[in-house]
Every structure is written in structure tokens, then in C-alpha cells.
Design a protein around this motif. Structure first.
Motif, PDB file in Angstrom:
ATOM      1  N   CYS A  28      -2.698 -11.172  -8.001  1.00 38.18           N
ATOM      2  CA  CYS A  28      -3.362 -12.483  -8.257  1.00 38.18           C
ATOM      3  C   CYS A  28      -4.165 -12.708  -6.780  1.00 38.18           C
ATOM      4  O   CYS A  28      -5.268 -13.288  -7.014  1.00 38.18           O
ATOM      5  CB  CYS A  28      -2.305 -13.404  -8.155  1.00 38.18           C
ATOM      6  SG  CYS A  28      -1.458 -13.554  -9.811  1.00 38.18           S
ATOM      7  N   ARG A  31      -7.523 -11.174  -6.794  1.00 41.79           N
ATOM      8  CA  ARG A  31      -8.803 -12.030  -7.521  1.00 41.79           C
ATOM      9  C   ARG A  31      -8.794 -13.233  -6.837  1.00 41.79           C
ATOM     10  O   ARG A  31     -10.127 -13.553  -6.763  1.00 41.79           O
ATOM     11  CB  ARG A  31      -7.848 -12.342  -8.938  1.00 41.79           C
ATOM     12  CG  ARG A  31      -8.989 -12.967  -9.820  1.00 41.79           C
ATOM     13  CD  ARG A  31     -10.216 -12.109 -10.054  1.00 41.79           C
ATOM     14  NE  ARG A  31     -11.237 -12.740 -10.990  1.00 41.79           N
ATOM     15  CZ  ARG A  31     -12.590 -12.321 -11.450  1.00 41.79           C
ATOM     16  NH1 ARG A  31     -12.756 -11.077 -10.958  1.00 41.79           N
ATOM     17  NH2 ARG A  31     -13.040 -12.818 -12.445  1.00 41.79           N
ATOM     18  N   GLU A 200      -9.801 -20.684 -13.220  1.00 43.64           N
ATOM     19  CA  GLU A 200      -9.230 -19.533 -12.615  1.00 43.64           C
ATOM     20  C   GLU A 200      -8.408 -19.578 -11.574  1.00 43.64           C
ATOM     21  O   GLU A 200      -7.446 -18.938 -11.196  1.00 43.64           O
ATOM     22  CB  GLU A 200     -10.219 -18.361 -12.524  1.00 43.64           C
ATOM     23  CG  GLU A 200      -9.771 -17.065 -12.276  1.00 43.64           C
ATOM     24  CD  GLU A 200     -10.664 -15.987 -12.385  1.00 43.64           C
ATOM     25  OE1 GLU A 200     -10.578 -14.870 -11.917  1.00 43.64           O
ATOM     26  OE2 GLU A 200     -11.868 -16.183 -13.110  1.00 43.64           O
ATOM     27  N   VAL A 204      -4.315 -18.788 -11.164  1.00 46.53           N
ATOM     28  CA  VAL A 204      -3.790 -18.215 -10.126  1.00 46.53           C
ATOM     29  C   VAL A 204      -2.891 -18.785  -9.379  1.00 46.53           C
ATOM     30  O   VAL A 204      -1.765 -18.358  -9.113  1.00 46.53           O
ATOM     31  CB  VAL A 204      -4.942 -17.526  -9.176  1.00 46.53           C
ATOM     32  CG1 VAL A 204      -4.270 -16.825  -8.064  1.00 46.53           C
ATOM     33  CG2 VAL A 204      -5.747 -16.526  -9.891  1.00 46.53           C
TER      34      VAL A 204
END
Length: 346
Positions: A28, A31, A200, A204
Motif C-alpha cells: 500500500c 502505491r 484510491e 489505501v
């Protein structure tokens, strides 16, 4: 389901979940670095402020949940040492990120007023935590008065950093300084809509929170089934997992050239980790979390303050290349952290 949520986990479960949650946190965090860098440009906040506040918040969510869960299940040593141990481990993470910036020391390339002010804010927050531990053991509505003061200091510090007006001090630009300049294309992320990026980013954050809960429950099982000291487990094992989001995102940010974001994520995350003590104080039902801290936790708090002072020294001196190619502050930070762990392990 009841067993998973409330009962003490077997040692095998605890170790397995601990490792799995750690792996999820790493994935995570990688990203998150790309999404956060793009949003910093889109919002116009810049890497320093965005990294220290929103980026720092998301990377600190696992630590916040760890502290709250540990305090709620009457494990104040785990709760306190996780919060402060995460600060110490995350500060060392800058040395790791520095190793990925080969041309010049990270503290030189990422020097900014905002980052240094966040460092000052962190020292103030940790100093208040120490003062609270030696103050009268009083609570109001389940909270020690120092908790409210720490929140007020953090909010006031954010306002000061965001509105410091005429800049009486500014970092001198050199050929090695990497300014915060919006990227034309961020590995395809720039083509995504802002709403998709925020979605997004939030997803996360949720995964990081779940990972934090799992690590806290796993750490509880490890302490109960072994002879390991709760303070050591919280400061080292949980603290290292707590530091993983900041470490991984900082390395990823450095590799992307977002050096200001790399430093801001760690220093801002450290400030929020200091506020974890407030979260733990609210969740702990046995009185004030500050007064539940034993000498090991207070030693750890003092060590985190010294490490932050060393980091600030590195940002001020801005050494281009130093000892072992990581600067004097990097060498001192590693030595300090190793000494802290050694003392806690005795």
C-alpha cells in the motif's frame, strides 16, 4: 468471528498475521507515494505541506489504530511504546531513503522551512509528553490535560507553518537542490482524474488502518505467549511496522525525485505519531496513559527528541556529502537508534 475480533490469538496466528499485515502495509505504501505526489501537485499544497499533513496522516493511520487498540485492551506499555517507538524508527528511515539518493545527501536536497518547522513542532510535542509524565496524575473526562494541550499545539503549529508570512529564512538554492516542481507525467497517474486519485488515496488509508488493527492484536498475542517485554515489542516490533509506511513511501518518493515529500512524510508522520499518545490516553481506561509509562518508555521519548534534534541539525547544515556517503546526521541517527534498542533489550 468472535474469536478473531476479541479473543487472544494463538502464537502461530499472531506471528502469521503480523507478517501478512506488514506485507500489505509495504504494498500500500508504494502505491501511496505515487498517488500522494500527484495530489500534492493537483491541490497546489506542495510536497512539504501535503506530505506532512495528509500523507503523514495516512501513513500514521496504522500506528494510530495500533495505539488505540493496545490501550483499549489494557496494554498501556504497548500503546505508549508503539507511538514513540514509531517516531524513532521513522527518523532512521530517512537514512534508508538517503541511501537511494546517490548524488547528494537527502537533507541537502530537501531543505525547506516547512520541514524544519515540523521538526520543531515534533520536539515540542514530545517535550509536552514528558512533562505530562512527571505532572500530577489528574484526568478530566478520561483525559490528562496535556492531551488537550498537545492537540492545540499541533493545530497552532499547522497554522504557523501554513502562514509563516514573510520568510526570514530560506534554503539557499544549489546545483544539488531538488525543488518541488509539478511533474508533467507521473508514471501514468497524471492521466487519472482527481476524484479517482482521492478515492484510491482513501482506499489505501482504509487498508493501512486494517493492517494497524491486525498488528496490534498480533502483538498482544506475542506478548502474552512469550517472555518478551511489552515495551520492547511495542517500541521495536510494532514501532518498525509503524514506521514501514513512511519508510517505503519515502524511498519511493526519493526514487521519483520528490525529495521534499520524502522528508515531509516522515517528519509530519512523526508529529501525528506523537498525537497517538492522545489517542491512547483517550482509549486507556486505567487513568492517564502518560502516567502508565514506565522508565523505558520515558527513555524512548527522550531518545526520539534527541534524534529529531540531530535531524534538524542535518537540515540546517545541509552537508552535501558526509560520513559513509549519508552525512553526519545519518550516522548519528543510526548509532542513536541502535543504542536505544540495546538499552531497551537489556
Amino acid at each position: 468471528m468472535h474469536i478473531v475480533l476479541t479473543d487472544l490469538w494463538p502464537l502461530s496466528w499472531s506471528i502469521g498475521v503480523f507478517l501478512l499485515a506488514t506485507a500489505v502495509t509495504v504494498v500500500c505504501s508504494i502505491r501511496l507515494a505515487g498517488v500522494g505526489d500527484t495530489l500534492a501537485d493537483r491541490t497546489g499544497w506542495g510536497e512539504a505541506l501535503f506530505g506532512a499533513v495528509l500523507f503523514g496522516l495516512v501513513t500514521s493511520l496504522s500506528g494510530i489504530v495500533m495505539t488505540a487498540v493496545s490501550a483499549a485492551v489494557d496494554q498501556p506499555d504497548l500503546a505508549y511504546s508503539n507511538a514513540v517507538g514509531g517516531i524513532a524508527a521513522q527518523t532512521v528511515a530517512l537514512v534508508v531513503a538517503d541511501a537511494f539518493l546517490r548524488k547528494v545527501n537527502l537533507e541537502h536536497a530537501a531543505a525547506s522551512v516547512s520541514n524544519m518547522l515540523f521538526g520543531c513542532l515534533l520536539i515540542g510535542l514530545l517535550g509536552l509528553a514528558l512533562m505530562a509524565a512527571f505532572s500530577p496524575a489528574v484526568t478530566f473526562l478520561g483525559l490528562h490535560p496535556a492531551s488537550a494541550v498537545m492537540v492545540a499545539l499541533y493545530i497552532g503549529g499547522l497554522r504557523l507553518i501554513n502562514n509563516y508570512g514573510a520568510r526570514m529564512w530560506r534554503a539557499v538554492r544549489t546545483e544539488d537542490t531538488l525543488p518541488d516542481v509539478p511533474e508533467e507525467d507521473t508514471q501514468g497517474l497524471a492521466r487519472h482524474t482527481t476524484s479517482r486519485l482521492w478515492t484510491e488515496f482513501a482506499a489505501v488509508a482504509v487498508l493501512v488502518m486494517v493492517g494497524g488493527w491486525a498488528v496490534a492484536r498480533a502483538a498482544e498475542g506475542i506478548v502474552e505467549h512469550t517472555d518478551l517485554n511489552a515495551g520492547l515489542v511495542g517500541a521495536v516490533f510494532m514501532g518498525l511496522v509503524n514506521a514501514l509506511p513512511e519508510t517505503v513511501t519515502s524511498i519511493a518518493a526519493v526514487r521519483r525525485g520528490a525529495v521534499t515529500l520524502a522528508v515531509a512524510a516522515i517528519i509530519g508522520g512523526n508529529c501525528l505519531d506523537a498525537l497517538n499518545l492522545v489517542v491512547g490516553d483517550a482509549a486507556y481506561r486505567g487513568g492517564s496513559l502518560f502516567h502508565a509509562a514506565n522508565p523505558d518508555e520515558l527513555f524512548l521519548t527522550s531518545g526520539a527528541m534527541v534524534m529529531t534534534a540531530v535531524l534538524l541539525g542535518g537540515l540546517l547544515v545541509r552537508q552535501r556529502r558526509g560520513w559513509l556517503k549519508i552525512g553526519f546526521d545519518g550516522v548519528l541517527l543510526v548509532a542513536l537508534y541502535a543504542s536505544i534498542v540495546a538499552v531497551l533489550a537489556v
